[in-house]
Structures are given as C-alpha cells and as structure tokens.
Scaffold this active site. Structure first.
Site, mmCIF file in Angstrom:
data_model
loop_
_atom_site.group_PDB
_atom_site.id
_atom_site.type_symbol
_atom_site.label_atom_id
_atom_site.label_comp_id
_atom_site.label_asym_id
_atom_site.label_seq_id
_atom_site.Cartn_x
_atom_site.Cartn_y
_atom_site.Cartn_z
ATOM 1 N N ALA A 78 0.846 -1.206 0.000
ATOM 2 C CA ALA A 78 0.000 0.000 0.000
ATOM 3 C C ALA A 78 0.876 1.247 0.000
ATOM 4 C CB ALA A 78 -0.923 0.005 1.217
ATOM 5 N N SER B 243 0.798 4.382 -3.068
ATOM 6 C CA SER B 243 -0.123 5.416 -3.563
ATOM 7 C C SER B 243 -1.547 5.110 -3.123
ATOM 8 C CB SER B 243 -0.091 5.475 -5.093
ATOM 9 O OG SER B 243 1.222 5.577 -5.559
ATOM 10 N N GLU C 43 2.542 18.439 2.629
ATOM 11 C CA GLU C 43 3.786 17.679 2.465
ATOM 12 C C GLU C 43 4.283 17.819 1.030
ATOM 13 O OE1 GLU C 43 3.689 13.506 2.089
ATOM 14 O OE2 GLU C 43 5.781 13.250 2.696
HETATM 15 C C1 LIG Z 1 12.935 8.219 0.676
HETATM 16 C C2 LIG Z 1 11.507 7.874 0.985
HETATM 17 C C3 LIG Z 1 10.930 8.304 2.171
HETATM 18 C C4 LIG Z 1 9.604 7.967 2.472
HETATM 19 N N1 LIG Z 1 9.069 8.358 3.670
HETATM 20 C C5 LIG Z 1 7.826 7.929 4.015
HETATM 21 C C6 LIG Z 1 7.291 8.216 5.304
HETATM 22 O O1 LIG Z 1 7.912 8.901 6.126
HETATM 23 N N2 LIG Z 1 6.073 7.714 5.618
HETATM 24 C C7 LIG Z 1 5.341 6.952 4.742
HETATM 25 O O2 LIG Z 1 4.254 6.525 5.096
HETATM 26 N N3 LIG Z 1 5.820 6.675 3.507
HETATM 27 C C8 LIG Z 1 7.040 7.138 3.126
HETATM 28 N N4 LIG Z 1 7.545 6.841 1.882
HETATM 29 C C9 LIG Z 1 6.749 6.039 0.963
HETATM 30 C C10 LIG Z 1 6.123 6.850 -0.145
HETATM 31 O O3 LIG Z 1 5.079 7.625 0.373
HETATM 32 C C11 LIG Z 1 5.660 5.837 -1.196
HETATM 33 O O4 LIG Z 1 6.827 5.386 -1.840
HETATM 34 C C12 LIG Z 1 4.692 6.432 -2.157
HETATM 35 O O5 LIG Z 1 3.451 6.621 -1.536
HETATM 36 C C13 LIG Z 1 4.506 5.538 -3.398
HETATM 37 O O6 LIG Z 1 4.189 4.245 -3.017
HETATM 38 P P1 LIG Z 1 4.966 2.982 -3.644
HETATM 39 O O7 LIG Z 1 6.439 3.205 -3.473
HETATM 40 O O8 LIG Z 1 4.373 1.746 -3.083
HETATM 41 O O9 LIG Z 1 4.696 3.069 -5.195
HETATM 42 P P2 LIG Z 1 3.381 2.610 -5.972
HETATM 43 O O10 LIG Z 1 2.164 3.113 -5.293
HETATM 44 O O11 LIG Z 1 3.475 1.139 -6.219
HETATM 45 O O12 LIG Z 1 3.573 3.391 -7.327
HETATM 46 C C14 LIG Z 1 4.555 2.986 -8.292
HETATM 47 C C15 LIG Z 1 4.375 3.844 -9.529
HETATM 48 O O13 LIG Z 1 3.054 3.625 -10.082
HETATM 49 C C16 LIG Z 1 2.364 4.870 -10.207
HETATM 50 N N5 LIG Z 1 0.945 4.651 -9.896
HETATM 51 C C17 LIG Z 1 0.436 4.146 -8.747
HETATM 52 N N6 LIG Z 1 -0.906 4.082 -8.820
HETATM 53 C C18 LIG Z 1 -1.253 4.568 -10.028
HETATM 54 C C19 LIG Z 1 -2.502 4.765 -10.686
HETATM 55 N N7 LIG Z 1 -3.657 4.453 -10.110
HETATM 56 N N8 LIG Z 1 -2.475 5.292 -11.931
HETATM 57 C C20 LIG Z 1 -1.306 5.608 -12.540
HETATM 58 N N9 LIG Z 1 -0.092 5.440 -11.956
HETATM 59 C C21 LIG Z 1 -0.065 4.927 -10.727
HETATM 60 C C22 LIG Z 1 3.025 5.811 -9.209
HETATM 61 O O14 LIG Z 1 2.905 7.175 -9.603
HETATM 62 C C23 LIG Z 1 4.482 5.351 -9.258
HETATM 63 O O15 LIG Z 1 5.167 5.952 -10.333
HETATM 64 C C24 LIG Z 1 8.848 7.203 1.546
HETATM 65 C C25 LIG Z 1 9.426 6.793 0.335
HETATM 66 C C26 LIG Z 1 10.732 7.119 0.060
HETATM 67 C C27 LIG Z 1 11.320 6.647 -1.253
#
Ligand SMILES: Cc1cc2nc3c(=O)[nH]c(=O)nc-3n(C[C@H](O)[C@H](O)[C@H](O)COP(=O)(O)OP(=O)(O)OC[C@H]3O[C@@H](n4cnc5c(N)ncnc54)[C@H](O)[C@@H]3O)c2cc1C
Length: 258
Positions: free
Chosen positions: A131, A133, A242
């Site tokens: 979980a 995005s 944020e």
């Molecule tokens: C350095 C770093 C610090 C972080 N710090 C925190 C923190 O403090 N607290 C916290 O809770 N999280 C944190 N995160 C997590 C960050 O919020 C998530 O990485 C982010 O929400 C994206 O989730 P995911 O990596 O699972 O990517 P995914 O949700 O799997 O997305 C992967 C790609 O698919 C695209 N995508 C996703 N859904 C769709 C859609 N429906 N339509 C089109 N494109 C889509 C996205 O834009 C992205 O390019 C951090 C991440 C990093 C890298």
C-alpha cells in the site's frame, strides 16, 4: 527568477537558519551519511533556536508564526546544503500539524512542547509493502479492545524511522469499510513496537528510512488522534502541505545543483 514574496522578517530568518546549518549541520554531513542517520542532538539545537514548528502557539513553546514561507525557507536552505536526513519539514510541516489540527487539548499539551524543543522527534507511518499510492489498500489494523486499541501490522519506507520517538501510525479500524482508518500515536518503547532494518537507498544516505513492525501493540485510548474512522480524510487533507514542502525542496535542490 525574481521573487518578491519574502519580506525583511523572512530574510532575517533565512540568514539565521542558513548560519545554523553552516555551523551545526555542514561539518557533520559526512559522518551522518556514513551512520545512515543524523545525530539526535541537532534536533534539540534546532528546537532551542526556534526552528521547529515555528507556527506552534506560544503556550506550547512556538512563535505563533502561521506563515508557510518560513517552512519554505527551511526546505530551500536544507536543499542548498544537500541535507536530506535532517527532516525538519517532515517534523514541522507534516507530522506536527496532525497533532495541532486533530489532537485534543490534552494531547497538544502533552506532546507539542517536547516536539517544539526537538526532544520528541516525529514520523508518520502510512506506507506498507502492498500500500503506497493506494493507501486504502493498507493491511495494518487497530482493534478496539475496550480500554485500548490493539495494533498489528508493518510499515515500510518510514522517514525518521530510527530516530522517531512518536510515530503517527495509520491503521484500519473497520474491516467492512476500506476507508475507515485511525491515526494512532505510537510511542518509543511501547511493547510490540519494533524497528526493522534501515533501508539502503540510491541517495539520501543520512536519512533513516526504515521498516516498522507492530505486534499486538496495546495503544492507550488517549493516543488516538481525532475520530477512529477519520484518518483517511486527515491524511488526504494534510498530504497537500507535504507535497508543497517536497516541491519547494526539489526546486531549490535543482537550483543548487545548477
Ligand atoms: C525516501 C523515501 C521516504 C519515504 N518516507 C515515508 C514516510 O515517512 N512515511 C510513509 O508513510 N511513507 C514514506 N515513503 C513512501 C512513499 O510515500 C511511497 O513510496 C509512495 O506513496 C509511493 O508508493 P509505492 O512506493 O508503493 O509506489 P506505488 O504506489 O506502487 O507506485 C509505483 C508507480 O506507479 C504509479 N501509480 C500508482 N498508482 C497509479 C494509478 N492508479 N495510476 C497511474 N499510476 C499509478 C506511481 O505514480 C508510481 O510511479 C517514503 C518513500 C521514500 C522513497
């Protein structure tokens, strides 16, 4: 690009913050990168100087400066020196506002003074392996056990994951409603709250991005922020700021690189 939205007060604040970074941060950056985290003493120093939650009300130790431009200045100056680990914007402009906005009078009185002083470092834990995005897909749950909430699940990619003393944890509270989630204040040392490994990243080496685990953590009722089913709305509301801090830092970082 010519900018005219900062006045004399902002410029003085920028000079003071830049001088603080040059003295208290720049000399330690190499050491912090090697350690994978900043030294927590720098948080207390920033608190002493009034750089944490400058918007907080005076009764909590803040300066009452409800003006996003101060946050913008700090994002820009941290980007200027390329310091991603000392996450003042996360602490001040993302996590702190959840407590100020959705916390009870008692929660604010209990937590905000230490947060402003930099003694209580904050993190927010939303993301899970399945979980990112799509936060509605999270699996961490909190079950109402009468006198406490029982928290189970895991989080990943949590900034300040090692340093945080208080973590705002999002968890599902009603299996029948995927948008029903609560935000729980999980404290360092609570039984069943564990930190996993610090995650290796391509960059941002001084940032302690980590996994967090919650195994039958008994969270007191008074550690729930706001409504037990309102957390999804709270997240959507606060994530806008944020993103603004991220954008300010990204533009300033690009300018510094050029
Ligand atoms: C350095 C770093 C610090 C972080 N710090 C925190 C923190 O403090 N607290 C916290 O809770 N999280 C944190 N995160 C997590 C960050 O919020 C998530 O990485 C982010 O929400 C994206 O989730 P995911 O990596 O699972 O990517 P995914 O949700 O799997 O997305 C992967 C790609 O698919 C695209 N995508 C996703 N859904 C769709 C859609 N429906 N339509 C089109 N494109 C889509 C996205 O834009 C992205 O390019 C951090 C991440 C990093 C890298």
């Amino acid at each position: 690009m010519q900018r005219n939205h900062f006045d004399t007060e902002h410029n003085l604040f920028r000079d003071a913050f830049a001088a603080f970074l040059d003295k208290e941060v720049v000399p330690h950056q190499e050491e912090w990168e090697a350690a994978g985290m900043v030294d927590r003493s720098v948080w207390a120093k920033a608190g002493e100087m009034g750089f944490l939650l400058p918007w907080a009300d005076e009764e909590y130790g803040g300066a009452g400066l409800k003006d996003f431009r101060y946050e913008q200045i700090m994002c820009e100056e941290l980007a200027r020196i390329n310091e991603p680990g000392f996450m003042i914007p996360l602490h001040s402009a993302l996590c702190g506002p959840y407590i100020a906005e959705y916390g009870s009078a008692q929660q604010k009185a209990c937590w905000l003074p230490g947060i402003v002083r930099g003694e209580t470092i904050l993190a927010v834990a939303m993301t899970e392996p399945a979980a990112g995005s799509d936060l509605a897909g999270m699996r961490t749950t909190a079950v109402d056990k009468g006198d406490h909430w029982l928290l189970n699940g895991s989080k990943v990619f949590i900034s300040n994951g090692y340093l945080a003393d208080l973590v705002i944890v999002a968890a599902k509270t009603d299996p029948a409603n995927k948008h029903a989630m609560g935000l729980f204040l999980v404290e360092r040392g609570m039984q069943g709250f564990e930190r996993g490994k610090k995650l290796k990243k391509l960059g941002m080496h001084s940032q302690d991005t980590a996994e967090l685990f919650f195994n039958d953590v008994k969270v007191p009722k008074e550690n729930l922020l706001g409504d037990a089913k309102g957390g999804f709305f709270y997240l959507m509301n606060m994530l806008a700021q944020e993103r603004l801090t991220n954008a300010c830092g990204a533009v300033a970082g690009a300018e510094a690189a050029l």
